[in-house]
Design a protein around this motif. Structure first.
Motif, mmCIF file in Angstrom:
data_model
loop_
_atom_site.group_PDB
_atom_site.id
_atom_site.type_symbol
_atom_site.label_atom_id
_atom_site.label_comp_id
_atom_site.label_asym_id
_atom_site.label_seq_id
_atom_site.Cartn_x
_atom_site.Cartn_y
_atom_site.Cartn_z
ATOM 1 N N ILE A 67 18.604 19.773 -8.054
ATOM 2 C CA ILE A 67 17.271 19.529 -7.502
ATOM 3 C C ILE A 67 17.256 20.035 -6.060
ATOM 4 C CG2 ILE A 67 15.436 17.818 -7.201
ATOM 5 C CD1 ILE A 67 16.605 18.107 -10.139
ATOM 6 N N ALA A 68 16.172 20.716 -5.689
ATOM 7 C CA ALA A 68 16.146 21.450 -4.407
ATOM 8 C C ALA A 68 15.836 20.564 -3.200
ATOM 9 C CB ALA A 68 15.130 22.591 -4.493
ATOM 10 N N HIS A 69 16.673 19.557 -2.977
ATOM 11 C CA HIS A 69 16.524 18.721 -1.777
ATOM 12 C C HIS A 69 17.270 19.390 -0.622
ATOM 13 C CE1 HIS A 69 14.329 15.320 -3.325
ATOM 14 N NE2 HIS A 69 15.137 15.228 -4.361
ATOM 15 N N ASN A 70 16.529 20.146 0.185
ATOM 16 C CA ASN A 70 17.180 20.980 1.212
ATOM 17 C C ASN A 70 17.610 20.209 2.457
ATOM 18 O OD1 ASN A 70 14.600 20.496 2.106
ATOM 19 N ND2 ASN A 70 14.076 22.613 2.541
ATOM 20 N N GLN A 71 17.117 18.966 2.634
ATOM 21 C CA GLN A 71 17.426 18.259 3.888
ATOM 22 C C GLN A 71 18.908 17.926 4.028
ATOM 23 O OE1 GLN A 71 14.948 15.986 6.037
ATOM 24 N NE2 GLN A 71 13.310 17.406 5.604
ATOM 25 N N ARG A 72 19.597 17.823 2.910
ATOM 26 C CA ARG A 72 21.039 17.529 2.982
ATOM 27 C C ARG A 72 21.833 18.662 3.627
ATOM 28 N NH1 ARG A 72 23.234 14.257 -2.125
ATOM 29 N NH2 ARG A 72 21.403 12.993 -2.585
ATOM 30 N N PHE A 73 21.267 19.864 3.587
ATOM 31 C CA PHE A 73 22.005 21.043 4.057
ATOM 32 C C PHE A 73 21.707 21.393 5.514
ATOM 33 C CE2 PHE A 73 21.443 21.308 -0.535
ATOM 34 C CZ PHE A 73 22.746 21.508 -0.962
ATOM 35 N N VAL A 74 20.794 20.657 6.141
ATOM 36 C CA VAL A 74 20.429 20.923 7.543
ATOM 37 C C VAL A 74 21.623 20.556 8.430
ATOM 38 C CG1 VAL A 74 18.872 20.200 9.401
ATOM 39 C CG2 VAL A 74 17.982 20.529 7.089
ATOM 40 N N PRO A 75 22.022 21.464 9.364
ATOM 41 C CA PRO A 75 23.234 21.219 10.162
ATOM 42 C C PRO A 75 23.250 19.862 10.892
ATOM 43 C CG PRO A 75 22.483 23.475 10.479
ATOM 44 C CD PRO A 75 21.458 22.809 9.619
ATOM 45 N N SER A 76 22.119 19.468 11.484
ATOM 46 C CA SER A 76 22.097 18.190 12.215
ATOM 47 C C SER A 76 22.314 17.011 11.272
ATOM 48 C CB SER A 76 20.760 18.019 12.947
ATOM 49 O OG SER A 76 19.684 18.041 12.022
ATOM 50 N N HIS A 77 21.793 17.124 10.056
ATOM 51 C CA HIS A 77 21.942 16.038 9.090
ATOM 52 C C HIS A 77 23.388 15.957 8.600
ATOM 53 C CE1 HIS A 77 17.347 16.453 8.113
ATOM 54 N NE2 HIS A 77 17.583 15.876 9.266
ATOM 55 N N GLN A 78 24.022 17.121 8.422
ATOM 56 C CA GLN A 78 25.428 17.129 7.999
ATOM 57 C C GLN A 78 26.321 16.542 9.098
ATOM 58 O OE1 GLN A 78 26.873 20.389 5.652
ATOM 59 N NE2 GLN A 78 25.519 19.459 4.156
ATOM 60 N N LYS A 79 26.020 16.897 10.345
ATOM 61 C CA LYS A 79 26.793 16.373 11.486
ATOM 62 C C LYS A 79 26.616 14.857 11.597
ATOM 63 C CE LYS A 79 29.186 16.564 15.329
ATOM 64 N NZ LYS A 79 30.648 16.796 15.252
ATOM 65 N N ALA A 80 25.385 14.391 11.429
ATOM 66 C CA ALA A 80 25.107 12.949 11.511
ATOM 67 C C ALA A 80 25.851 12.199 10.406
ATOM 68 C CB ALA A 80 23.613 12.697 11.397
ATOM 69 N N LYS A 81 25.858 12.769 9.209
ATOM 70 C CA LYS A 81 26.573 12.160 8.080
ATOM 71 C C LYS A 81 28.062 12.005 8.425
ATOM 72 C CE LYS A 81 27.554 11.625 3.451
ATOM 73 N NZ LYS A 81 27.130 10.475 2.657
ATOM 74 N N ALA A 82 28.639 13.053 9.019
ATOM 75 C CA ALA A 82 30.057 13.008 9.393
ATOM 76 C C ALA A 82 30.313 11.926 10.449
ATOM 77 C CB ALA A 82 30.507 14.380 9.909
ATOM 78 N N LEU A 83 29.413 11.806 11.436
ATOM 79 C CA LEU A 83 29.561 10.788 12.486
ATOM 80 C C LEU A 83 29.479 9.378 11.887
ATOM 81 C CD1 LEU A 83 27.363 12.283 15.372
ATOM 82 C CD2 LEU A 83 29.841 11.975 15.415
ATOM 83 N N ILE A 84 28.541 9.183 10.966
ATOM 84 C CA ILE A 84 28.378 7.872 10.326
ATOM 85 C C ILE A 84 29.616 7.539 9.496
ATOM 86 C CG2 ILE A 84 27.066 6.606 8.550
ATOM 87 C CD1 ILE A 84 24.538 8.151 9.642
ATOM 88 N N GLN A 85 30.077 8.535 8.722
ATOM 89 C CA GLN A 85 31.252 8.317 7.862
ATOM 90 C C GLN A 85 32.519 8.038 8.668
ATOM 91 O OE1 GLN A 85 31.190 11.775 5.233
ATOM 92 N NE2 GLN A 85 31.006 10.410 3.463
#
Length: 341
Positions: free
Chosen positions: A121-139
């Motif tokens: 499914i084409a949910h593109n927000q997961r691939f946005v660099p800031s969102h990926q960085k935020a995910k890493a910080l949270i994890q």
């Protein structure tokens, strides 16, 4: 390696500005077919990409020449076309929202499992660099406990973007099923599930049609969401933001506040409790304003999943969980109750 042969079903704006240009620059694929019920649209894009034009998607799916398809049609056709494509032995990248009901979504997932083909499914927000960085910080745990969030996705509405302008299918319930919540809200339910790493369990929502006169779907929605561990926050989805698009998310945690896509220059700003501020310039999010020049990474990820026989990041199950939050929000608005998801 032989090239993956791609067909695109639905030749509106999302196909024209995102799917086709991104497939065209990917050296692993060859665009072989396009389909639209408006013959002229299909023919124009077929000429641009040296592909075959179809007006009936069943004929396209019957072609041995097609390995995978993008489904870029109005929402009510997502499930039937995706299921037909999977049954015809094609991999499927389906635009969001994946379906108009949980039953449809489950049927899509079942068709994918039965065929052994990929369903993404084409949910593109997961691939946005800031969102990926935020995910890493949270994890990483450095933010400590997450307390709350607020997320918004709004712009002036699909008439500025859709191939049909004010006459767009986006405004017709029979074809779109849901308005701003389906167009924009489902992006954010998917993003928040991805960032927080947990599921939502309750939702309360107000869903209105206040800005668009030619519409029988929602154009302004505000939801309150609660996760399994008790993180609470708000999600707003709207076609009534008449100036610059808002696509921001703010996460409030024990040790810091994360501001995502909230500043025109810095796509991620981390404001720590001790007063330190770290600003990341990671390249902004894709917006409709710029004609979608940036790659969404969705096509690239889908192609890689096929090429390497891997599960895509946004499977049918993931798409269904993100859709379910939206369906529950609509229930809440109708019943005037908090709905358990």
């Amino acid at each position: 390696m032989e090239k993956i042969k791609i067909g695109v079903i639905g030749c509106g704006s999302i196909a024209k500005h995102r799917h086709l240009p991104e497939y065209a620059t990917n050296e692993l694929v060859e665009i072989v077919a396009v389909c639209d019920i408006v013959a002229q649209r299909a023919e124009e894009l077929a000429n641009t990409y040296q592909a075959r034009a179809y007006t009936d998607y069943n004929e396209l799916l019957a072609s041995e020449d097609v390995d995978a398809v993008s489904v870029c049609t109005p929402n009510y056709l997502h499930a039937p076309i995706s299921i037909a494509a999977l049954q015809a032995g094609k991999h499927v990248l389906c635009e969001k929202p994946m379906a108009t009901s949980r039953e449809e979504a489950e049927a899509m997932i079942a068709a994918g499992e039965a065929s052994g083909k990929k369903l993404m499914i084409a949910h593109n927000q997961r691939f946005v660099p800031s969102h990926q960085k935020a995910k890493a910080l949270i994890q990483s745990g450095e933010l400590g406990k997450i307390y709350s969030f607020r997320s918004a996705f709004g712009h002036g509405g699909p008439e500025g973007w859709s191939a049909d302008g004010k006459d767009s299918w986006f405004f017709r319930k029979s074809e779109a099923f849901i308005g701003a919540m389906g167009d924009l809200g489902v992006h954010k339910t998917d993003l928040l599930r991805f960032l927080l790493g947990e599921e939502f369990v309750e939702v309360g929502a107000f869903v209105e049609t206040s800005a668009k006169e030619n519409s029988d779907v929602d154009d302004t929605a505000v939801c309150v969401l609660k996760t399994e561990s008790g993180v609470v926050g708000t999600l707003a989805a709207s076609w009534s933001y008449v100036s610059k698009e808002d696509n921001s998310t703010i996460i409030y945690a024990e040790n810091a506040i994360l501001r995502l896509e909230d500043d025109p220059t810095y796509s991620l700003i981390v404001q720590y409790k001790n007063g330190e501020v770290v600003k990341y310039e990671l390249g902004g999010i894709q917006t409709n304003d710029e004609g979608g020049q940036k790659s969404s990474k969705v096509i690239e990820h889908f192609v890689q999943a096929i090429a390497h026989d891997e599960q895509p990041l946004v499977t049918g199950e993931e798409g269904m969980k993100s859709l379910q939050v939206v369906l529950s929000a609509l229930d809440s608005a109708e019943t005037k109750q908090i709905v358990r998801i």
